[in-house]
Design a protein around this motif. Structure first.
Motif, PDB file in Angstrom:
ATOM      1  N   ARG A 158      39.479  87.494  99.802  1.00 11.49           N
ATOM      2  CA  ARG A 158      39.548  88.524  98.766  1.00 11.49           C
ATOM      3  C   ARG A 158      39.558  89.950  99.292  1.00 11.49           C
ATOM      4  NH1 ARG A 158      37.361  86.712  92.971  1.00 11.49           N
ATOM      5  NH2 ARG A 158      38.365  84.665  92.937  1.00 11.49           N
ATOM      6  N   SER A 159      39.786  90.114 100.560  1.00  8.54           N
ATOM      7  CA  SER A 159      39.986  91.456 101.106  1.00  8.54           C
ATOM      8  C   SER A 159      41.425  91.671 101.560  1.00  8.54           C
ATOM      9  CB  SER A 159      39.039  91.689 102.289  1.00  8.54           C
ATOM     10  OG  SER A 159      39.341  90.788 103.348  1.00  8.54           O
ATOM     11  N   THR A 160      42.262  90.621 101.452  1.00 11.66           N
ATOM     12  CA  THR A 160      43.632  90.686 101.965  1.00 11.66           C
ATOM     13  C   THR A 160      44.645  90.712 100.828  1.00 11.66           C
ATOM     14  OG1 THR A 160      42.965  89.470 103.952  1.00 11.66           O
ATOM     15  CG2 THR A 160      45.323  89.595 103.486  1.00 11.66           C
ATOM     16  N   VAL A 161      45.568  91.639 100.915  1.00 12.12           N
ATOM     17  CA  VAL A 161      46.576  91.831  99.868  1.00 12.12           C
ATOM     18  C   VAL A 161      47.694  90.804 100.005  1.00 12.12           C
ATOM     19  CG1 VAL A 161      48.357  93.435  99.031  1.00 12.12           C
ATOM     20  CG2 VAL A 161      46.081  94.291  99.647  1.00 12.12           C
ATOM     21  N   GLN A 162      48.087  90.217  98.890  1.00 11.40           N
ATOM     22  CA  GLN A 162      49.331  89.453  98.850  1.00 11.40           C
ATOM     23  C   GLN A 162      50.500  90.410  98.621  1.00 11.40           C
ATOM     24  OE1 GLN A 162      49.773  86.627  95.654  1.00 11.40           O
ATOM     25  NE2 GLN A 162      51.744  85.895  96.405  1.00 11.40           N
ATOM     26  N   THR A 163      50.378  91.260  97.607  1.00 14.03           N
ATOM     27  CA  THR A 163      51.388  92.285  97.353  1.00 14.03           C
ATOM     28  C   THR A 163      50.835  93.327  96.400  1.00 14.03           C
ATOM     29  OG1 THR A 163      53.664  92.693  96.655  1.00 14.03           O
ATOM     30  CG2 THR A 163      52.435  91.073  95.402  1.00 14.03           C
ATOM     31  N   PHE A 179      55.171  94.904  99.474  1.00  9.83           N
ATOM     32  CA  PHE A 179      54.396  96.108  99.781  1.00  9.83           C
ATOM     33  C   PHE A 179      52.936  95.728 100.044  1.00  9.83           C
ATOM     34  CE2 PHE A 179      57.509  98.263  96.705  1.00  9.83           C
ATOM     35  CZ  PHE A 179      58.409  98.520  97.732  1.00  9.83           C
ATOM     36  N   GLY A 180      52.465  96.044 101.222  1.00 11.52           N
ATOM     37  CA  GLY A 180      51.053  95.821 101.556  1.00 11.52           C
ATOM     38  C   GLY A 180      50.696  94.404 101.892  1.00 11.52           C
ATOM     39  N   GLY A 181      51.648  93.496 101.940  1.00  9.23           N
ATOM     40  CA  GLY A 181      51.350  92.094 102.166  1.00  9.23           C
ATOM     41  C   GLY A 181      50.648  91.834 103.487  1.00  9.23           C
ATOM     42  N   GLY A 182      49.533  91.117 103.460  1.00  4.28           N
ATOM     43  CA  GLY A 182      48.784  90.761 104.649  1.00  4.28           C
ATOM     44  C   GLY A 182      47.837  91.837 105.142  1.00  4.28           C
ATOM     45  N   MET A 183      47.824  92.987 104.497  1.00  4.49           N
ATOM     46  CA  MET A 183      46.949  94.083 104.923  1.00  4.49           C
ATOM     47  C   MET A 183      45.612  94.009 104.209  1.00  4.49           C
ATOM     48  SD  MET A 183      49.789  97.169 104.788  1.00  4.49           S
ATOM     49  CE  MET A 183      48.635  98.391 105.430  1.00  4.49           C
ATOM     50  N   GLU A 184      44.591  94.596 104.840  1.00  2.97           N
ATOM     51  CA  GLU A 184      43.317  94.778 104.153  1.00  2.97           C
ATOM     52  C   GLU A 184      43.524  95.758 103.003  1.00  2.97           C
ATOM     53  OE1 GLU A 184      40.165  93.149 105.085  1.00  2.97           O
ATOM     54  OE2 GLU A 184      41.823  91.955 105.884  1.00  2.97           O
TER      55      GLU A 184
END
Length: 356
Positions: A158-163, A179-184
């Motif tokens: 729950r700290s990692t973005v899917q999109t 956009f933002g996929g896989g990022m904290e």
């Protein structure tokens, strides 16, 4: 161009959940919706002809907190919206895929003239309490957005973005960049502020898609030829061509299990590539069909890119899928769409699914 419309509030929205043999996730999502301080005007659950006891289990769980109405849809008889019903379980007699199931619920919801927007929400999601209200506020901010997306975060981390709402479509290859996929999450929000996302956003992920009524009236519904995968991207292309744009509500946070019910476990377990063959086929076939439909001039590039797909499958020890890749491309080119029973008859019984 779209015309101004009255402010959109939760009371004038219909939330749509599609279920196929996944009653536990659907029930959990309904509980999350029930915990929202501002309740949606309607919640419609569609069961896509599950062969198990999904309808019975969902009704039993739902009846502990509200009074849902059970409707049954037959192929030649679309049901009418019951007067004053706000919680509806629509049991379909056939499973024609993600688009067909959602379209059945959209048609039902729009029978209510007070319904100003529908929220297509995957049943394997856990929306935060203010997720719907944030979507309504962003939709009401100006008349231009035809669709608003959420901040989707992986449920298993729950700290990692899917999109962040969705991504950008590459009209040369038919692929999308998230956009933002896989990022904290904090880093994703820093690198992708709202104005930057909305400047580039042209593909909203179907796991959380908040659609204005006028968008559906002007553009039409999801293309049922896709059966599963890619239909939301094709829908977004049509929405953009109709003159609408897209928006993101950052405060609309939705946790997504992403593909667990299809067996496409690309997100879990270290993000290993574990797609079943039928998922691989549908994804590749539908991309060719979408490009044939909207960007036919780019088809040579798309087909050339499938050589890279073949190399990837060989590298992953899946050389046995090479004939399937050629078949997917050929079926997409000639428009052989819908449920691929000609290749995967077991879909009827063991693997068929209607979620993202």
């Amino acid at each position: 161009m779209p015309h101004p419309c009255p402010a959109c509030t939760a009371a004038h929205c219909a939330v749509i959940l599609l279920n196929y043999r996944n009653a536990p996730d659907t029930i959990a999502c309904l509980r999350a919706l029930a915990a929202m301080p501002v309740q949606p005007g309607k919640i419609i659950v569609i069961d896509n002809s599950s062969p198990d006891d999904s309808v019975k289990r969902i009704m039993a769980a739902w009846q502990t907190s509200t009074e849902p109405v059970l409707l049954r849809e037959e192929p030649a008889h679309a049901p009418l919206l019951p007067t004053s019903a706000t919680r509806i379980l629509l049991a379909r007699s056939t499973n024609d895929g993600f688009s067909a199931g959602n379209n059945a619920a959209i048609r039902l919801a729009l029978q209510d003239s007070e319904c100003k927007a529908v929220w297509l929400l995957n049943n394997d999601t856990d929306p935060e309490p203010d997720a719907l209200n944030a979507l309504c506020q962003r939709m009401s901010a100006d008349p231009q957005p035809g669709i608003v997306g959420s901040t989707l975060i992986y449920a298993h981390n729950r700290s990692t973005v899917q999109t962040l709402a969705g991504g950008r479509l590459n009209s040369l290859l038919g692929t999308t960049h998230s956009f933002g996929g896989g990022m904290e999450l904090p880093e994703a929000l820093r690198q992708w502020p709202q104005h930057r996302v909305e400047q580039q956003l042209d593909d909203i992920i179907g796991a959380s898609m908040f659609i204005r009524r006028a968008t559906l009236v002007q553009t039409g519904y999801l293309d049922e030829a896709f059966f599963l995968y890619g239909e939301e991207t094709e829908f977004c292309i049509r929405v953009r061509k109709a003159g609408f744009n897209f928006a993101w509500a950052p405060e609309s946070v939705v946790y997504h299990k992403e593909g667990g019910s299809t067996g496409a476990e690309s997100a879990a377990e270290g993000r290993k590539f574990r797609r079943p063959a039928w998922v691989d086929y549908l994804s590749l076939r539908n991309r060719v069909y979408m490009m044939r439909k909207h960007y036919p001039w780019a088809l040579p590039l798309v087909l050339l890119s499938y050589l890279g797909v073949i190399l990837n499958r060989v590298r992953r020890g899946q050389a046995n899928r090479i004939p399937l890749i050629f078949r997917a491309a050929w079926d997409g080119l000639r428009g052989r769409m819908g449920k691929p029973d000609h290749l995967f008859p077991a879909l009827r019984d063991t693997h068929e699914n209607s979620g993202h």
